[in-house]
Design an enzyme around this catalytic site. Structure first.
Site, PDB file in Angstrom:
ATOM      1  CD  GLN A   1      -2.494  -1.070   2.787  1.00  0.00           C
ATOM      2  OE1 GLN A   1      -3.533  -0.470   2.958  1.00  0.00           O
ATOM      3  NE2 GLN A   1      -1.876  -1.697   3.769  1.00  0.00           N
TER       4      GLN A   1
ATOM      5  CB  VAL B   1       3.088   6.074  -2.212  1.00  0.00           C
ATOM      6  CG1 VAL B   1       1.635   5.630  -2.339  1.00  0.00           C
ATOM      7  CG2 VAL B   1       3.260   7.015  -1.014  1.00  0.00           C
ATOM      8  CG  ASP B   2       7.973   3.689   0.977  1.00  0.00           C
ATOM      9  OD1 ASP B   2       7.590   3.599   2.163  1.00  0.00           O
ATOM     10  OD2 ASP B   2       8.241   2.693   0.267  1.00  0.00           O
TER      11      ASP B   2
ATOM     12  CG  HIS C   1      -2.723   2.546  -2.023  1.00  0.00           C
ATOM     13  ND1 HIS C   1      -2.655   2.354  -0.658  1.00  0.00           N
ATOM     14  CD2 HIS C   1      -3.843   1.919  -2.431  1.00  0.00           C
ATOM     15  CE1 HIS C   1      -3.701   1.643  -0.274  1.00  0.00           C
ATOM     16  NE2 HIS C   1      -4.438   1.357  -1.333  1.00  0.00           N
TER      17      HIS C   1
ATOM     18  CB  CYS D   1       0.549  18.622 -18.230  1.00  0.00           C
ATOM     19  SG  CYS D   1       0.590  17.438 -19.583  1.00  0.00           S
TER      20      CYS D   1
ATOM     21  CB  CYS E   1      -2.936  19.032 -21.830  1.00  0.00           C
ATOM     22  SG  CYS E   1      -2.994  18.622 -20.073  1.00  0.00           S
TER      23      CYS E   1
ATOM     24  CD  GLU F   1      -1.178  -0.174  16.725  1.00  0.00           C
ATOM     25  OE1 GLU F   1      -1.184   1.036  16.886  1.00  0.00           O
ATOM     26  OE2 GLU F   1      -1.956  -0.775  15.943  1.00  0.00           O
TER      27      GLU F   1
HETATM   28  C1  BV8 Z   1     -11.590   2.765  -3.899  1.00  0.00           C
HETATM   29  C2  BV8 Z   1      -1.954   6.901  -1.480  1.00  0.00           C
HETATM   30  C3  BV8 Z   1     -13.484   2.585  -5.348  1.00  0.00           C
HETATM   31  C4  BV8 Z   1      -2.109   8.346  -1.123  1.00  0.00           C
HETATM   32  C5  BV8 Z   1      -3.606   5.767  -0.076  1.00  0.00           C
HETATM   33  C6  BV8 Z   1     -15.208   0.031   1.890  1.00  0.00           C
HETATM   34  C7  BV8 Z   1     -15.478   0.355   3.203  1.00  0.00           C
HETATM   35  C8  BV8 Z   1     -15.151   1.610   3.721  1.00  0.00           C
HETATM   36  C9  BV8 Z   1     -14.540   2.564   2.900  1.00  0.00           C
HETATM   37  C10 BV8 Z   1     -14.279   2.230   1.613  1.00  0.00           C
HETATM   38  C11 BV8 Z   1     -14.603   0.971   1.096  1.00  0.00           C
HETATM   39  N1  BV8 Z   1     -14.204   0.944  -0.194  1.00  0.00           N
HETATM   40  C12 BV8 Z   1     -13.656   2.135  -0.528  1.00  0.00           C
HETATM   41  C13 BV8 Z   1     -13.681   2.943   0.562  1.00  0.00           C
HETATM   42  C14 BV8 Z   1     -13.213   4.309   0.632  1.00  0.00           C
HETATM   43  C15 BV8 Z   1     -11.702   4.384   0.904  1.00  0.00           C
HETATM   44  C16 BV8 Z   1     -11.310   3.868   2.258  1.00  0.00           C
HETATM   45  O1  BV8 Z   1     -10.844   2.750   2.389  1.00  0.00           O
HETATM   46  N2  BV8 Z   1     -11.442   4.718   3.255  1.00  0.00           N
HETATM   47  C17 BV8 Z   1     -11.000   4.360   4.595  1.00  0.00           C
HETATM   48  C18 BV8 Z   1     -10.397   5.600   5.256  1.00  0.00           C
HETATM   49  C19 BV8 Z   1     -12.168   3.814   5.350  1.00  0.00           C
HETATM   50  N3  BV8 Z   1     -10.976   3.674  -0.132  1.00  0.00           N
HETATM   51  C20 BV8 Z   1     -10.728   4.291  -1.289  1.00  0.00           C
HETATM   52  O2  BV8 Z   1     -11.140   5.401  -1.554  1.00  0.00           O
HETATM   53  C21 BV8 Z   1      -9.905   3.516  -2.313  1.00  0.00           C
HETATM   54  N4  BV8 Z   1     -10.558   3.592  -3.582  1.00  0.00           N
HETATM   55  O3  BV8 Z   1     -11.958   1.880  -3.205  1.00  0.00           O
HETATM   56  O4  BV8 Z   1     -12.180   3.079  -5.133  1.00  0.00           O
HETATM   57  C22 BV8 Z   1     -14.415   3.437  -4.513  1.00  0.00           C
HETATM   58  C23 BV8 Z   1     -14.409   4.817  -4.683  1.00  0.00           C
HETATM   59  C24 BV8 Z   1     -15.286   5.607  -3.897  1.00  0.00           C
HETATM   60  C25 BV8 Z   1     -16.129   5.012  -2.937  1.00  0.00           C
HETATM   61  C26 BV8 Z   1     -16.080   3.612  -2.764  1.00  0.00           C
HETATM   62  C27 BV8 Z   1     -15.240   2.837  -3.554  1.00  0.00           C
HETATM   63  C28 BV8 Z   1      -8.532   4.159  -2.462  1.00  0.00           C
HETATM   64  C29 BV8 Z   1      -7.711   3.958  -1.211  1.00  0.00           C
HETATM   65  C30 BV8 Z   1      -6.253   4.408  -1.453  1.00  0.00           C
HETATM   66  C31 BV8 Z   1      -5.986   5.697  -0.692  1.00  0.00           C
HETATM   67  N5  BV8 Z   1      -4.580   6.081  -0.883  1.00  0.00           N
HETATM   68  N6  BV8 Z   1      -2.319   6.073  -0.317  1.00  0.00           N
HETATM   69  C32 BV8 Z   1      -1.068   8.809  -0.157  1.00  0.00           C
HETATM   70  O5  BV8 Z   1      -0.252   7.992   0.333  1.00  0.00           O
HETATM   71  O6  BV8 Z   1      -1.047  10.030   0.110  1.00  0.00           O
HETATM   72  S1  BV8 Z   1      -3.950   4.855   1.294  1.00  0.00           S
HETATM   73  C33 BV8 Z   1      -2.850   5.282   2.486  1.00  0.00           C
HETATM   74  O7  BV8 Z   1      -3.382   4.652   3.612  1.00  0.00           O
HETATM   75  C34 BV8 Z   1      -1.433   4.776   2.315  1.00  0.00           C
HETATM   76  O8  BV8 Z   1      -1.293   3.969   1.176  1.00  0.00           O
HETATM   77  C35 BV8 Z   1      -1.184   3.939   3.546  1.00  0.00           C
HETATM   78  O9  BV8 Z   1      -0.525   2.753   3.273  1.00  0.00           O
HETATM   79  C36 BV8 Z   1      -2.541   3.668   3.996  1.00  0.00           C
HETATM   80  C37 BV8 Z   1      -2.619   3.758   5.508  1.00  0.00           C
HETATM   81  O10 BV8 Z   1      -2.741   2.544   5.935  1.00  0.00           O
HETATM   82  P1  BV8 Z   1      -1.496   1.740   6.554  1.00  0.00           P
HETATM   83  O11 BV8 Z   1      -0.503   1.460   5.503  1.00  0.00           O
HETATM   84  O12 BV8 Z   1      -2.111   0.611   7.240  1.00  0.00           O
HETATM   85  O13 BV8 Z   1      -0.794   2.738   7.556  1.00  0.00           O
HETATM   86  P2  BV8 Z   1      -1.283   3.132   9.008  1.00  0.00           P
HETATM   87  O14 BV8 Z   1      -0.474   4.326   9.386  1.00  0.00           O
HETATM   88  O15 BV8 Z   1      -2.779   3.223   9.011  1.00  0.00           O
HETATM   89  O16 BV8 Z   1      -0.890   1.876   9.938  1.00  0.00           O
HETATM   90  C38 BV8 Z   1       0.473   1.549  10.145  1.00  0.00           C
HETATM   91  C39 BV8 Z   1       0.492   0.279  10.978  1.00  0.00           C
HETATM   92  O17 BV8 Z   1       1.856  -0.138  11.109  1.00  0.00           O
HETATM   93  C40 BV8 Z   1      -0.050   0.431  12.377  1.00  0.00           C
HETATM   94  O18 BV8 Z   1      -0.938  -0.646  12.664  1.00  0.00           O
HETATM   95  C41 BV8 Z   1       1.189   0.350  13.269  1.00  0.00           C
HETATM   96  O19 BV8 Z   1       0.911  -0.297  14.488  1.00  0.00           O
HETATM   97  C42 BV8 Z   1       2.099  -0.501  12.435  1.00  0.00           C
HETATM   98  N7  BV8 Z   1       3.524  -0.295  12.665  1.00  0.00           N
HETATM   99  C43 BV8 Z   1       4.155   0.836  13.123  1.00  0.00           C
HETATM  100  N8  BV8 Z   1       5.506   0.610  13.161  1.00  0.00           N
HETATM  101  C44 BV8 Z   1       5.711  -0.656  12.704  1.00  0.00           C
HETATM  102  C45 BV8 Z   1       4.461  -1.231  12.379  1.00  0.00           C
HETATM  103  N9  BV8 Z   1       4.343  -2.487  11.923  1.00  0.00           N
HETATM  104  C46 BV8 Z   1       5.475  -3.194  11.748  1.00  0.00           C
HETATM  105  N10 BV8 Z   1       6.713  -2.724  12.037  1.00  0.00           N
HETATM  106  C47 BV8 Z   1       6.868  -1.455  12.502  1.00  0.00           C
HETATM  107  N11 BV8 Z   1       8.115  -0.998  12.779  1.00  0.00           N
END
Ligand code: BV8
Length: 261
Positions: free
Chosen positions: A104, A106-107, A122, A151, A154, A219
């Site tokens: 997931q 983007v790095d 993503h 761009c 365009c 966690e």
């Molecule tokens: C879509 C790019 C069709 C941008 C990102 C169904 C149900 C509910 C909502 C939805 C659904 N379907 C679609 C949605 C809407 C939405 C969504 O999911 N919303 C969420 C907030 C509920 N999804 C979308 O819009 C997706 N598109 O489905 O299209 C559609 C369209 C409209 C309506 C419906 C359907 C697009 C989603 C993509 C978004 N873009 N990234 C950017 O980066 O700026 S997502 C973004 O979130 C990043 O990619 C990132 O990866 C991600 C965050 O999640 P995590 O990676 O899990 O990171 P997080 O910080 O949350 O957690 C880190 C974890 O690591 C923690 O648990 C921590 O404890 C742990 N950790 C910490 N240190 C360590 C560690 N683990 C291991 N080792 C360590 N050292």
């Protein structure tokens, strides 16, 4: 080889696995110094939630603000290096008949660590594309005043080549990720809070198709249950320990371009 952190069952499963699929999130890059999405936004961005900035509407409303947020994150990414967690996954791929890495993030750090065929669900912050015609622009230059570049085809504003909330994921990437989840013996879920869909549904898909799920996240509490192994430790600690337990006689692994393992 026994290891306090890695249960014997996992060591055996890793060594015997024919097909492994892995889903990573921002947590695996935390040990490279990159803030996760859950980490509170710092400084300039403290008053924004990522979900508010990572959308088309936010960019249309205030292109400069969103462009600056990505420019700040891109600078952090460009200064970051793969950590032992990334390197361990690249080494695991070289020791497994078939391994699909789905991220997931983007790095681009998995690719820098040497992982092949990485599925970027993503997108990638290092690439930019035109907001209007959606085509990649490469090479591109920052503007002198820091405003979003235009761009060359365009004249539309450039944006990062990432999937924003509300945008569809690249279809081929999602289909490849789903296929890997449905056909693997072992599905790792590493460093993700499992909130963002549709990526968050991949582990359930793998479980429903008979895979054992391995979750690595500090966690979590470590546990071993049928079909599910939890390792409550950072990825940069757990993954090297897992490789050491499974292949105790192998050389330590390093980033590509250094002494091979
Ligand atoms: C879509 C790019 C069709 C941008 C990102 C169904 C149900 C509910 C909502 C939805 C659904 N379907 C679609 C949605 C809407 C939405 C969504 O999911 N919303 C969420 C907030 C509920 N999804 C979308 O819009 C997706 N598109 O489905 O299209 C559609 C369209 C409209 C309506 C419906 C359907 C697009 C989603 C993509 C978004 N873009 N990234 C950017 O980066 O700026 S997502 C973004 O979130 C990043 O990619 C990132 O990866 C991600 C965050 O999640 P995590 O990676 O899990 O990171 P997080 O910080 O949350 O957690 C880190 C974890 O690591 C923690 O648990 C921590 O404890 C742990 N950790 C910490 N240190 C360590 C560690 N683990 C291991 N080792 C360590 N050292």
């Amino acid at each position: 080889m026994t290891n306090a952190l890695i249960p014997e069952q996992l060591t055996l499963l890793v060594r015997q696995a024919k097909r492994i699929a892995i889903l990573t999130g921002a947590g695996i890059s935390a040990e490279s110094g990159l803030p996760t999405f859950r980490d509170a936004q710092t400084g300039l961005w403290a008053s924004y939630r990522p979900q508010e900035l990572a959308t088309r509407a936010a960019f249309q409303r205030n292109p400069q603000l969103v462009w600056d947020w990505y420019a700040w994150r891109r600078q952090l990414v460009l200064q970051a290096s793969p950590n032992p967690g990334h390197l361990a996954l690249a080494a695991l791929q070289r020791r497994t008949p078939e391994l699909t890495l789905i991220t997931q993030n983007v790095d681009g750090l998995h690719q820098l660590a040497g992982s092949q065929g990485v599925i970027e669900l993503h997108g990638n912050i290092r690439r930019v594309k035109c907001f209007d015609d959606d085509q990649l622009v490469d090479p591109w230059q920052e503007t002198a005043d820091g405003s979003p570049p235009r761009c060359p085809r365009c004249g539309g504003l450039l944006r990062p080549d990432v999937v924003w909330f509300g945008e569809n994921l690249p279809l081929q990437a999602l289909e490849q990720a789903r296929a890997a989840a449905m056909h693997c013996d072992l599905f790792f879920v590493i460093g993700t809070s499992g909130v963002v869909e549709p990526a968050a549904s991949l582990p359930r898909l793998a479980l429903n198709h008979g895979a054992t799920i391995v979750m690595i996240n500090p966690e979590h509490e470590s546990s071993v249950r049928s079909g599910m192994i939890m390792i409550g430790a950072p990825a940069g600690v757990a993954l090297p320990a897992m490789l050491e337990a499974a292949w105790p006689d192998s050389e330590p692994f390093t980033a590509p371009g250094r002494t091979a393992e």
